[in-house]
Design a protein around this motif. Sequence first.
Motif, PDB file in Angstrom:
ATOM      1  N   TYR A  39       1.517  -3.537   9.105  1.00  0.00           N
ATOM      2  CA  TYR A  39       2.719  -4.133   8.531  1.00  0.00           C
ATOM      3  C   TYR A  39       2.976  -3.596   7.125  1.00  0.00           C
ATOM      4  N   ALA A  40       1.936  -3.517   6.298  1.00  0.00           N
ATOM      5  CA  ALA A  40       2.079  -3.005   4.932  1.00  0.00           C
ATOM      6  C   ALA A  40       2.560  -1.555   4.935  1.00  0.00           C
ATOM      7  N   ASP A  41       1.996  -0.748   5.823  1.00  0.00           N
ATOM      8  CA  ASP A  41       2.421   0.655   5.913  1.00  0.00           C
ATOM      9  C   ASP A  41       3.887   0.762   6.315  1.00  0.00           C
ATOM     10  N   CYS A  42       4.325  -0.105   7.209  1.00  0.00           N
ATOM     11  CA  CYS A  42       5.727  -0.115   7.638  1.00  0.00           C
ATOM     12  C   CYS A  42       6.640  -0.471   6.463  1.00  0.00           C
ATOM     13  N   ILE A  43       6.285  -1.504   5.714  1.00  0.00           N
ATOM     14  CA  ILE A  43       7.093  -1.917   4.558  1.00  0.00           C
ATOM     15  C   ILE A  43       7.177  -0.778   3.537  1.00  0.00           C
ATOM     16  N   LYS A  44       6.041  -0.170   3.235  1.00  0.00           N
ATOM     17  CA  LYS A  44       6.024   0.925   2.260  1.00  0.00           C
ATOM     18  C   LYS A  44       6.904   2.080   2.708  1.00  0.00           C
ATOM     19  N   GLN A  45       6.802   2.440   3.977  1.00  0.00           N
ATOM     20  CA  GLN A  45       7.593   3.552   4.506  1.00  0.00           C
ATOM     21  C   GLN A  45       9.083   3.207   4.495  1.00  0.00           C
TER      22      GLN A  45
END
Length: 119
Positions: A39-45
């Motif tokens: 989820y964090a990687d998705c938000i950052k991207q």
Amino acid sequence: MKWVLAALSLALTGCASVSDLEQSHETMDVISGKSPREYADCIKQTLASSRDPLTEEVQGEGLRLIVPQKLGTGAGPAALVEIQKRSNGSAIKLRERLSNFPLRPGDVRDATTACISGS
């Protein structure tokens, strides 16, 4: 005249800190089937094209993302995304600096929603 009052009220509110955001009400409180890392990687991207890099902090089995303001450096965070591990995914809480201001940028809220189940 309304714009002048809105701009003046924004100028007088000052900068919010992370601790101020922690004390505010959630703008969103949702769950996702993704792990906190996914989820964090998705938000950052998703926010990479509209924001400076997010600050990531590990908290127990979860993560916390501090989203910078769109304009100005050192102006304090615009939002705080808390991602806690659940048995089958994550619990996500979004806290925004200008949560009651209708003209605030919607990119953080949109990214939070898009990453719940999106790829």
